[in-house]
Enzyme design. Structure first.
Site, mmCIF file in Angstrom:
data_model
loop_
_atom_site.group_PDB
_atom_site.id
_atom_site.type_symbol
_atom_site.label_atom_id
_atom_site.label_comp_id
_atom_site.label_asym_id
_atom_site.label_seq_id
_atom_site.Cartn_x
_atom_site.Cartn_y
_atom_site.Cartn_z
ATOM 1 N N HIS A 1 9.083 -2.931 -6.652
ATOM 2 C CA HIS A 1 8.449 -2.539 -7.921
ATOM 3 C C HIS A 1 9.464 -1.909 -8.878
ATOM 4 O O HIS A 1 9.123 -1.028 -9.666
ATOM 5 C CB HIS A 1 7.305 -1.541 -7.694
ATOM 6 N N GLY B 1 0.856 -1.180 0.000
ATOM 7 C CA GLY B 1 0.000 0.000 0.000
ATOM 8 C C GLY B 1 0.888 1.224 0.000
ATOM 9 O O GLY B 1 1.825 1.311 -0.793
ATOM 10 N N GLU C 1 9.293 -6.772 -10.212
ATOM 11 C CA GLU C 1 8.028 -7.380 -9.840
ATOM 12 C C GLU C 1 8.182 -8.903 -9.804
ATOM 13 O O GLU C 1 8.860 -9.495 -10.645
ATOM 14 C CB GLU C 1 6.940 -7.004 -10.853
ATOM 15 N N SER D 1 5.864 -5.032 -0.978
ATOM 16 C CA SER D 1 5.733 -3.627 -1.371
ATOM 17 C C SER D 1 6.007 -2.729 -0.165
ATOM 18 O O SER D 1 7.122 -2.699 0.331
ATOM 19 C CB SER D 1 4.347 -3.388 -1.980
ATOM 20 N N ALA D 2 5.015 -2.002 0.340
ATOM 21 C CA ALA D 2 5.230 -1.153 1.512
ATOM 22 C C ALA D 2 5.724 -1.968 2.698
ATOM 23 O O ALA D 2 6.564 -1.508 3.485
ATOM 24 C CB ALA D 2 3.945 -0.418 1.872
#
Length: 241
Positions: A158, A88, A193, A121-122
């Site tokens: 990413h 997020g 990714e 991700s986050a």
């Protein structure tokens, strides 16, 4: 200490959350005889916390509860068998970890009780010393507070090395080179990714189902793509041999 640091939650066209890492995650669940996991979903802005927990329950095959249901987030971390930190917005996530008093409880859970940490991700960003190499917009007026520091190097999830036609701003490579120029003693691991770093039993492993490598950015050092962790072993305090 066991860490799964994933660039992202899903591959393009993939329906299952963390599907590309499912085999490794299920092996960890079985090896550790896990019966439940705790989700920290604070990075989510336009998604439902409980829906994310249900997705993870389906992937991992064990009940996953979101921390927002607990009257004491710190106590929930202290009782967790496994900690899952969703992707997020990294700025919002890191701020919420500090405001809810979770930095030290998570550090103790992972380092002292050896609770596995899975972040994408986050959730990957906050496992590093800081979130300075996130791609996210600072959606709140947040200072750059230290994050969990479970993994000693900065990570850029990413990661993409493409140059978009018509885009006149800096490429990702240029931005990461700028970071290293300003912070010459620090290194950045750039994860494409669908790739992840796995730390377990003092061993460091890299995985990409697409066969892509990772890039390592260092000041005044040529940036190269690597397929194994040899380039990282000299930079992290793990015995990877």
């Amino acid at each position: 200490m066991e860490l799964f640091l994933l660039s992202n939650g899903k591959l393009s066209g993939e329906a299952e959350l963390l599907g590309y890492a499912k085999e490794q995650l299920l092996e960890m669940v079985a090896r550790r005889h896990l019966t439940s996991a705790l989700l920290i979903p604070y990075a989510l802005i336009r998604s439902d916390y409980d829906e994310r927990a249900q997705e993870l329950t389906q992937t991992l095959g064990i009940p996953v509860a979101s921390i927002h249901h607990s009257s004491s987030p710190a106590a929930a971390v202290e009782q967790a068998e496994c900690i899952l930190v969703s992707g997020g917005n990294s700025w919002l996530l890191n701020q919420q970890l500090h405001e809810n008093g979770l930095i030290v409880p998570i550090q103790r859970a992972v380092r002292e009780r050896h609770v596995p940490y899975v972040g994408w991700s986050a959730g990957c960003n906050v496992a590093t010393p800081s979130i300075r190499t996130t791609n996210d917009m600072p959606v709140r007026n947040s200072v750059v507070l230290p994050s969990l520091g479970l993994f000693p190097l900065q990570i850029n999830p990413h990661y993409i090395d493409a140059h978009i036609s018509g885009h006149m701003g800096e490429t990702r490579d240029e931005r990461l080179a700028e970071f290293c120029a300003v912070n010459p003693s620090e290194s950045v691991v750039a994860l494409h990714e669908g790739s992840l770093l796995h730390v377990c039993d003092n061993a460091l492993r890299y995985f990409s189902p697409r066969g892509q490598g990772y890039k390592l950015f260092r000041h005044n050092t040529a940036t190269q793509e690597h397929q194994d962790t040899l380039a990282l072993q000299a930079l992290v305090p793990f015995d990877c041999h």
